[in-house]
Design a protein around this motif. Structure first.
Motif, PDB file in Angstrom:
ATOM      1  N   LEU A  80       0.824  -1.214   0.000  1.00  0.00           N
ATOM      2  CA  LEU A  80       0.000   0.000   0.000  1.00  0.00           C
ATOM      3  C   LEU A  80       0.857   1.262   0.000  1.00  0.00           C
ATOM      4  N   ARG A  81       1.976   1.223   0.695  1.00  0.00           N
ATOM      5  CA  ARG A  81       2.874   2.394   0.717  1.00  0.00           C
ATOM      6  C   ARG A  81       3.444   2.657  -0.671  1.00  0.00           C
ATOM      7  N   LEU A  82       3.863   1.596  -1.344  1.00  0.00           N
ATOM      8  CA  LEU A  82       4.408   1.768  -2.686  1.00  0.00           C
ATOM      9  C   LEU A  82       3.334   2.204  -3.670  1.00  0.00           C
ATOM     10  N   PHE A  83       2.136   1.627  -3.535  1.00  0.00           N
ATOM     11  CA  PHE A  83       1.039   2.070  -4.396  1.00  0.00           C
ATOM     12  C   PHE A  83       0.758   3.555  -4.179  1.00  0.00           C
ATOM     13  N   ALA A  84       0.773   3.999  -2.932  1.00  0.00           N
ATOM     14  CA  ALA A  84       0.515   5.410  -2.630  1.00  0.00           C
ATOM     15  C   ALA A  84       1.538   6.317  -3.296  1.00  0.00           C
ATOM     16  N   ILE A  85       2.797   5.869  -3.355  1.00  0.00           N
ATOM     17  CA  ILE A  85       3.845   6.669  -4.000  1.00  0.00           C
ATOM     18  C   ILE A  85       3.612   6.745  -5.503  1.00  0.00           C
ATOM     19  N   TYR A  86       3.360   5.591  -6.130  1.00  0.00           N
ATOM     20  CA  TYR A  86       3.080   5.592  -7.570  1.00  0.00           C
ATOM     21  C   TYR A  86       1.865   6.459  -7.895  1.00  0.00           C
ATOM     22  N   GLU A  87       0.800   6.282  -7.124  1.00  0.00           N
ATOM     23  CA  GLU A  87      -0.444   6.998  -7.392  1.00  0.00           C
ATOM     24  C   GLU A  87      -0.284   8.491  -7.165  1.00  0.00           C
ATOM     25  N   CYS A  88       0.394   8.872  -6.093  1.00  0.00           N
ATOM     26  CA  CYS A  88       0.588  10.292  -5.801  1.00  0.00           C
ATOM     27  C   CYS A  88       1.411  10.964  -6.896  1.00  0.00           C
ATOM     28  N   GLY A  89       2.487  10.314  -7.329  1.00  0.00           N
ATOM     29  CA  GLY A  89       3.311  10.884  -8.387  1.00  0.00           C
ATOM     30  C   GLY A  89       2.550  11.014  -9.688  1.00  0.00           C
ATOM     31  N   ASN A  90       1.805   9.966 -10.048  1.00  0.00           N
ATOM     32  CA  ASN A  90       1.015   9.956 -11.270  1.00  0.00           C
ATOM     33  C   ASN A  90      -0.048  11.054 -11.253  1.00  0.00           C
ATOM     34  N   TRP A  91      -0.734  11.185 -10.118  1.00  0.00           N
ATOM     35  CA  TRP A  91      -1.784  12.205  -9.972  1.00  0.00           C
ATOM     36  C   TRP A  91      -1.195  13.611 -10.007  1.00  0.00           C
ATOM     37  N   THR A  92      -0.099  13.816  -9.301  1.00  0.00           N
ATOM     38  CA  THR A  92       0.481  15.156  -9.176  1.00  0.00           C
ATOM     39  C   THR A  92       0.976  15.684 -10.515  1.00  0.00           C
ATOM     40  N   ILE A  93       1.687  14.841 -11.260  1.00  0.00           N
ATOM     41  CA  ILE A  93       2.180  15.277 -12.564  1.00  0.00           C
ATOM     42  C   ILE A  93       1.018  15.639 -13.475  1.00  0.00           C
ATOM     43  N   PHE A  94      -0.019  14.839 -13.470  1.00  0.00           N
ATOM     44  CA  PHE A  94      -1.181  15.131 -14.320  1.00  0.00           C
ATOM     45  C   PHE A  94      -1.857  16.424 -13.888  1.00  0.00           C
ATOM     46  N   ASP A  95      -1.996  16.612 -12.588  1.00  0.00           N
ATOM     47  CA  ASP A  95      -2.649  17.807 -12.066  1.00  0.00           C
ATOM     48  C   ASP A  95      -1.920  19.077 -12.488  1.00  0.00           C
ATOM     49  N   ASP A  96      -0.611  18.974 -12.646  1.00  0.00           N
ATOM     50  CA  ASP A  96       0.174  20.130 -13.068  1.00  0.00           C
ATOM     51  C   ASP A  96       0.238  20.262 -14.586  1.00  0.00           C
ATOM     52  N   ALA A  97       0.370  19.140 -15.291  1.00  0.00           N
ATOM     53  CA  ALA A  97       0.604  19.186 -16.736  1.00  0.00           C
ATOM     54  C   ALA A  97      -0.672  19.332 -17.551  1.00  0.00           C
ATOM     55  N   CYS A  98      -1.740  18.696 -17.131  1.00  0.00           N
ATOM     56  CA  CYS A  98      -2.980  18.728 -17.916  1.00  0.00           C
ATOM     57  C   CYS A  98      -3.475  20.154 -18.180  1.00  0.00           C
ATOM     58  N   PRO A  99      -3.490  21.055 -17.190  1.00  0.00           N
ATOM     59  CA  PRO A  99      -3.906  22.433 -17.484  1.00  0.00           C
ATOM     60  C   PRO A  99      -3.035  23.096 -18.541  1.00  0.00           C
ATOM     61  N   GLN A 100      -1.749  22.791 -18.543  1.00  0.00           N
ATOM     62  CA  GLN A 100      -0.854  23.367 -19.550  1.00  0.00           C
ATOM     63  C   GLN A 100      -1.239  22.899 -20.943  1.00  0.00           C
ATOM     64  N   LEU A 101      -1.495  21.611 -21.073  1.00  0.00           N
ATOM     65  CA  LEU A 101      -1.849  21.060 -22.371  1.00  0.00           C
ATOM     66  C   LEU A 101      -3.178  21.624 -22.861  1.00  0.00           C
ATOM     67  N   LEU A 102      -4.145  21.713 -21.971  1.00  0.00           N
ATOM     68  CA  LEU A 102      -5.455  22.234 -22.357  1.00  0.00           C
ATOM     69  C   LEU A 102      -5.384  23.714 -22.721  1.00  0.00           C
ATOM     70  N   LEU A 103      -4.554  24.469 -22.013  1.00  0.00           N
ATOM     71  CA  LEU A 103      -4.424  25.895 -22.326  1.00  0.00           C
ATOM     72  C   LEU A 103      -3.699  26.077 -23.661  1.00  0.00           C
TER      73      LEU A 103
END
Length: 323
Positions: A80-103
């Motif tokens: 669960l700890r490792l899943f949390a790291i993968y998921e957090c990194g995946n979510w965070t990058i998308f949260d930052d990059a997706c607005p850039q791509l859409l703009l």
């Protein structure tokens, strides 16, 4: 009156983009699909395809944690700890990059750059500058590198410096995962069944991760590989299971690999206010220096060896501590 309309339009863009990001940032499957479909529409933004490829790998790593070999090697808490790291990194990058791509997409539709709105979307001033540069000079490779630099600095503060990651890095768990080269290697599958891969040992180091990202981009867009990697991504829907690419190879580890949405629920994330990393670190010129090029070589045997190590370790541990 025209200025008021313009401001209203900008507010509309910001709100619409935030809603689009929230809808797309559900899980690893939705993020991967967004990246790849965005690239098919805007092939000049190379980073989007790279992000899709890396996101596929994150999904495969997430589901591996639930296969029988890793269940033997890792405790439920460690999984669960490792899943949390993968998921957090995946979510965070998308949260930052997706607005850039859409703009950027909206800027193309309007025919004018709207990148001054990035600050309203919590994006670094570094990327505001780089998007303007791209709009003027159309330097695709530089934009890809800039996005790699930016996202690795974003997760540096949002994930790498957090206590959960520090605890994992300092534990025997990280040694085990690194020993099997599983935490930080990325597979680039092809439609022909050949597998290419790169690995970084010091994943916790931002410079090492940026170097890895640039090397992955080099492989992904290498003239000898790009067509076959792209064909794989276009033909194979991402499920999170490693069967996605082992159906194309002549060998597989023959370990269970379920689809991601059968293994994990949707995770709720809190988006805390993000500081602009670029205000703390202005000197990034060296990250743009040319990287050393090389001739790509398939690495199926290396991957087979790593899976064999995992199998032997899991079997040995089960033999030492039978049920």
């Amino acid at each position: 009156m025209s200025r008021l309309v313009k401001v209203e339009n900008q507010l509309h863009y910001i709100n619409r983009i935030k809603n689009q990001v929230a809808k797309a940032n559900i899980d690893n499957i939705s993020r991967t699909g967004f990246y790849e479909h965005f690239f098919y529409k805007h092939t000049e933004v190379r980073w989007a395809l790279l992000a899709g490829l890396v996101s596929r790998n994150a999904g495969w790593n997430m589901t591996d944690l639930r296969n029988q070999w890793f269940r033997e090697l890792l405790t439920e808490q460690d999984q669960l700890r490792l899943f949390a790291i993968y998921e957090c990194g995946n979510w965070t990058i998308f949260d930052d990059a997706c607005p850039q791509l859409l703009l950027y997409e909206q800027s193309k539709l309007e025919g004018v750059p709207l990148f001054h709105l990035l600050r309203e979307l919590g994006v670094s001033t570094f990327m505001e500058k780089e998007w303007h540069h791209f709009w003027l000079y159309r330097d695709e490779e530089r934009l890809c590198t800039a996005l790699i630099i930016n996202e690795q600095h974003v997760i540096e503060e949002a994930l790498i410096q957090k206590q959960l990651f520090r605890d994992v890095i300092s534990s025997k768990l990280f040694y085990k995962v690194e020993q099997y080269s599983h935490f930080s290697y990325v597979v680039l599958p092809t439609i022909t069944g050949h597998l290419y891969t790169l690995y970084v040992r010091r994943f916790q180091n931002v410079s090492s991760r940026i170097k890895l990202g640039r090397q992955l981009a080099f492989l992904l867009f290498h003239p000898d590989l790009h067509k076959n990697i792209l064909a794989f991504m276009q033909h194979q829907h991402h499920t999170g299971s490693r069967r996605d690419y082992y159906t194309y190879t002549t060998w597989s580890p023959r370990v269970e690999s379920q689809v991601l949405r059968l293994l994990y629920p949707v995770i709720e994330h809190d988006r805390s206010d993000r500081e602009d990393w670029y205000k703390k670190r202005r000197e990034v010129t060296h990250f743009f220096y040319p990287i050393k090029e090389w001739k790509p070589v398939p690495r199926e045997k290396w991957i087979q060896h790593k899976w064999m190590m995992i199998y032997v370790a899991a079997t040995f541990k089960k033999w030492l501590a039978p049920d």
